[in-house]
Write a protein that holds these residues in place. Structure first.
Motif, PDB file in Angstrom:
ATOM      1  N   GLY A  32       0.840  -1.193   0.000  1.00 41.76           N
ATOM      2  CA  GLY A  32       0.000   0.000   0.000  1.00 41.76           C
ATOM      3  C   GLY A  32       0.873   1.240   0.000  1.00 41.76           C
ATOM      4  N   LEU A  33       0.582   2.197  -0.855  1.00 40.61           N
ATOM      5  CA  LEU A  33       1.457   3.365  -1.007  1.00 40.61           C
ATOM      6  C   LEU A  33       1.575   4.188   0.269  1.00 40.61           C
ATOM      7  CD1 LEU A  33       0.818   4.783  -4.600  1.00 40.61           C
ATOM      8  CD2 LEU A  33       3.026   4.253  -3.560  1.00 40.61           C
ATOM      9  N   ARG A  34       0.470   4.436   0.926  1.00 40.05           N
ATOM     10  CA  ARG A  34       0.513   5.292   2.118  1.00 40.05           C
ATOM     11  C   ARG A  34       1.360   4.660   3.223  1.00 40.05           C
ATOM     12  NH1 ARG A  34      -3.215   9.492   2.916  1.00 40.05           N
ATOM     13  NH2 ARG A  34      -4.478   9.944   1.068  1.00 40.05           N
ATOM     14  N   GLU A  35       1.148   3.372   3.458  1.00 41.02           N
ATOM     15  CA  GLU A  35       1.903   2.695   4.501  1.00 41.02           C
ATOM     16  C   GLU A  35       3.384   2.624   4.154  1.00 41.02           C
ATOM     17  OE1 GLU A  35       3.237   0.551   7.771  1.00 41.02           O
ATOM     18  OE2 GLU A  35       1.501   1.842   7.447  1.00 41.02           O
ATOM     19  N   LEU A  36       3.689   2.348   2.902  1.00 39.21           N
ATOM     20  CA  LEU A  36       5.086   2.263   2.496  1.00 39.21           C
ATOM     21  C   LEU A  36       5.769   3.625   2.568  1.00 39.21           C
ATOM     22  CD1 LEU A  36       4.786  -0.227  -0.484  1.00 39.21           C
ATOM     23  CD2 LEU A  36       5.661  -0.684   1.801  1.00 39.21           C
ATOM     24  N   ALA A  37       5.032   4.679   2.210  1.00 39.81           N
ATOM     25  CA  ALA A  37       5.585   6.026   2.338  1.00 39.81           C
ATOM     26  C   ALA A  37       5.921   6.324   3.799  1.00 39.81           C
ATOM     27  CB  ALA A  37       4.604   7.053   1.787  1.00 39.81           C
ATOM     28  N   VAL A  42       8.474   9.456   4.294  1.00 37.36           N
ATOM     29  CA  VAL A  42       8.086  10.601   3.473  1.00 37.36           C
ATOM     30  C   VAL A  42       6.564  10.700   3.473  1.00 37.36           C
ATOM     31  CG1 VAL A  42      10.117  10.425   2.002  1.00 37.36           C
ATOM     32  CG2 VAL A  42       8.004   9.235   1.338  1.00 37.36           C
ATOM     33  N   SER A  43       6.051  11.814   2.958  1.00 43.39           N
ATOM     34  CA  SER A  43       4.604  11.974   2.852  1.00 43.39           C
ATOM     35  C   SER A  43       4.070  11.109   1.718  1.00 43.39           C
ATOM     36  CB  SER A  43       4.253  13.440   2.581  1.00 43.39           C
ATOM     37  OG  SER A  43       4.649  13.799   1.260  1.00 43.39           O
ATOM     38  N   HIS A  44       2.780  10.771   1.800  1.00 44.66           N
ATOM     39  CA  HIS A  44       2.207   9.964   0.727  1.00 44.66           C
ATOM     40  C   HIS A  44       2.169  10.750  -0.581  1.00 44.66           C
ATOM     41  CE1 HIS A  44      -1.354  12.022   2.470  1.00 44.66           C
ATOM     42  NE2 HIS A  44      -1.770  12.057   1.215  1.00 44.66           N
ATOM     43  N   ASN A  45       2.112  12.074  -0.489  1.00 45.76           N
ATOM     44  CA  ASN A  45       2.152  12.891  -1.707  1.00 45.76           C
ATOM     45  C   ASN A  45       3.486  12.727  -2.435  1.00 45.76           C
ATOM     46  OD1 ASN A  45      -0.431  13.961  -1.506  1.00 45.76           O
ATOM     47  ND2 ASN A  45       0.233  15.656  -0.195  1.00 45.76           N
ATOM     48  N   ARG A  54      -1.469   2.377  -6.656  1.00 50.86           N
ATOM     49  CA  ARG A  54      -0.920   1.177  -6.023  1.00 50.86           C
ATOM     50  C   ARG A  54      -0.548   0.146  -7.077  1.00 50.86           C
ATOM     51  NH1 ARG A  54      -3.481  -3.631  -4.714  1.00 50.86           N
ATOM     52  NH2 ARG A  54      -2.493  -4.868  -3.038  1.00 50.86           N
ATOM     53  N   GLU A  55      -1.349   0.054  -8.132  1.00 53.79           N
ATOM     54  CA  GLU A  55      -1.089  -0.925  -9.185  1.00 53.79           C
ATOM     55  C   GLU A  55       0.268  -0.687  -9.843  1.00 53.79           C
ATOM     56  OE1 GLU A  55      -3.908   0.666  -8.711  1.00 53.79           O
ATOM     57  OE2 GLU A  55      -5.085  -1.050  -7.996  1.00 53.79           O
ATOM     58  N   ASP A  56       0.670   0.589  -9.959  1.00 51.39           N
ATOM     59  CA  ASP A  56       1.975   0.898 -10.539  1.00 51.39           C
ATOM     60  C   ASP A  56       3.101   0.332  -9.680  1.00 51.39           C
ATOM     61  OD1 ASP A  56       0.678   2.288 -12.541  1.00 51.39           O
ATOM     62  OD2 ASP A  56       0.916   4.237 -11.561  1.00 51.39           O
ATOM     63  N   LEU A  57       2.904   0.394  -8.372  1.00 52.72           N
ATOM     64  CA  LEU A  57       3.905  -0.143  -7.460  1.00 52.72           C
ATOM     65  C   LEU A  57       3.937  -1.672  -7.542  1.00 52.72           C
ATOM     66  CD1 LEU A  57       6.025   0.501  -5.347  1.00 52.72           C
ATOM     67  CD2 LEU A  57       4.215   0.566  -3.615  1.00 52.72           C
ATOM     68  N   LEU A  58       2.773  -2.288  -7.717  1.00 56.69           N
ATOM     69  CA  LEU A  58       2.722  -3.741  -7.868  1.00 56.69           C
ATOM     70  C   LEU A  58       3.446  -4.195  -9.139  1.00 56.69           C
ATOM     71  CD1 LEU A  58      -0.887  -4.692  -6.694  1.00 56.69           C
ATOM     72  CD2 LEU A  58       1.275  -5.483  -5.700  1.00 56.69           C
ATOM     73  N   VAL A  59       3.389  -3.384 -10.173  1.00 54.29           N
ATOM     74  CA  VAL A  59       4.127  -3.712 -11.402  1.00 54.29           C
ATOM     75  C   VAL A  59       5.625  -3.760 -11.111  1.00 54.29           C
ATOM     76  CG1 VAL A  59       4.778  -2.879 -13.700  1.00 54.29           C
ATOM     77  CG2 VAL A  59       2.385  -2.870 -12.999  1.00 54.29           C
ATOM     78  N   ALA A  60       6.106  -2.816 -10.305  1.00 56.11           N
ATOM     79  CA  ALA A  60       7.521  -2.808  -9.941  1.00 56.11           C
ATOM     80  C   ALA A  60       7.873  -4.042  -9.110  1.00 56.11           C
ATOM     81  CB  ALA A  60       7.853  -1.530  -9.163  1.00 56.11           C
ATOM     82  N   VAL A  61       6.958  -4.458  -8.235  1.00 51.39           N
ATOM     83  CA  VAL A  61       7.172  -5.683  -7.457  1.00 51.39           C
ATOM     84  C   VAL A  61       7.217  -6.888  -8.382  1.00 51.39           C
ATOM     85  CG1 VAL A  61       6.159  -7.220  -5.725  1.00 51.39           C
ATOM     86  CG2 VAL A  61       6.150  -4.749  -5.354  1.00 51.39           C
ATOM     87  N   ALA A  62       6.309  -6.923  -9.359  1.00 53.98           N
ATOM     88  CA  ALA A  62       6.287  -8.019 -10.318  1.00 53.98           C
ATOM     89  C   ALA A  62       7.594  -8.085 -11.095  1.00 53.98           C
ATOM     90  CB  ALA A  62       5.103  -7.858 -11.279  1.00 53.98           C
ATOM     91  N   ASP A  63       8.109  -6.935 -11.480  1.00 49.37           N
ATOM     92  CA  ASP A  63       9.372  -6.893 -12.215  1.00 49.37           C
ATOM     93  C   ASP A  63      10.483  -7.521 -11.384  1.00 49.37           C
ATOM     94  OD1 ASP A  63      11.180  -6.182 -14.263  1.00 49.37           O
ATOM     95  OD2 ASP A  63      11.725  -4.369 -13.175  1.00 49.37           O
ATOM     96  N   HIS A  64      10.528  -7.163 -10.109  1.00 50.72           N
ATOM     97  CA  HIS A  64      11.538  -7.726  -9.214  1.00 50.72           C
ATOM     98  C   HIS A  64      11.372  -9.244  -9.110  1.00 50.72           C
ATOM     99  CE1 HIS A  64      14.235  -7.753  -5.652  1.00 50.72           C
ATOM    100  NE2 HIS A  64      13.461  -8.765  -5.286  1.00 50.72           N
ATOM    101  N   ALA A  65      10.152  -9.691  -8.892  1.00 48.00           N
ATOM    102  CA  ALA A  65       9.899 -11.122  -8.715  1.00 48.00           C
ATOM    103  C   ALA A  65      10.217 -11.911  -9.979  1.00 48.00           C
ATOM    104  CB  ALA A  65       8.450 -11.350  -8.296  1.00 48.00           C
TER     105      ALA A  65
END
Length: 222
Positions: A32-37, A42-45, A54-65
């Motif tokens: 989750g973006l807010r929790e990870l921020a 840093v601020s969620h902004n 959030r889906e954009d961040l999941l894409v980055a996780v998928a790339d790593h995996a």
């Protein structure tokens, strides 16, 4: 990680690192973006400047995996080749064993990293770097299938679309063992079932050319 733990200009990398750690521990629900921020400091902004959703961040996780999955496959293939030593292995058997090794590596990774594995497939509709580079598991699988055609084990007419059917079988087994009814199966029983899945794929490919397909030879090498 805290706000002091990353250098200016590395916020995106810091968020991805935290997202990977969260996915590893809790699966896609942990990203989750807010929790990870907050965890980065840093601020969620500020986080939204790098990941609009959030889906954009999941894409980055998928790339790593997916990068890790390919790495695990390559290690398994290298071990397979090294295991032959000075013993000459027939090209057909080598190609069959390489395809099986790729399948085993895929399942092994899913069992070793269940949270990260599931998070990766929560984002496959995206366009991760591994897709753009053409270096994902599907590409490595395609190379192994091409090799089967080259050695005469898989008929050229049966080659189109073989990646999807092969991946579907192995991925289905992986999901059944990670988060399905096979999750509680004993390790030896699970391994025997995976042998059945992989030898069934092997046998179906052999049938396209009338080739011999001894499961014992296949299993012995992987």
């Amino acid at each position: 990680m805290t706000g002091a733990a990353y250098h200016h200009g590395r916020l995106r990398e810091a968020l991805v690192e935290e997202a990977v750690a969260a996915a590893r521990a809790h699966g896609p629900g942990g990203v989750g973006l807010r929790e990870l921020a907050r965890r980065v400091g840093v601020s969620h902004n500020a986080a939204y400047r790098h990941f609009a959703h959030r889906e954009d961040l999941l894409v980055a996780v998928a790339d790593h995996a997916m990068t890790e999955v390919v790495g695990a496959m390559r290690v398994r293939l290298a071990d397979l080749d090294a295991g032959g030593g000075s013993v000459e292995v027939a090209p057909v058997l080598r190609a069959r064993r390489r395809l099986t090794a790729i399948g085993r590596a895929y399942v092994d990774y899913a069992l070793r990293e269940p949270g990260l594995f599931q998070a990766a497939f929560a984002a496959l509709a995206g366009d991760g770097d591994w897709r753009r580079r053409g270096q994902g598991p599907l590409d490595l699988l395609g190379e192994a299938l091409d090799e089967l055609v080259d050695v005469g084990f898989l008929a050229p007419a049966a080659r189109p679309g073989a990646e999807v059917t092969c991946w579907s079988a192995v991925h289905g087994f992986a999901m059944l063992t990670v988060a399905g009814p096979l999750a509680g199966v004993a390790v030896l029983d699970r391994a025997a079932t995976l042998d059945t899945v992989l030898t069934s794929i092997d046998r179906s490919y052999a049938a396209t050319t009338g080739s011999a397909a001894d499961p014992a030879d296949l299993i012995a090498g992987t």
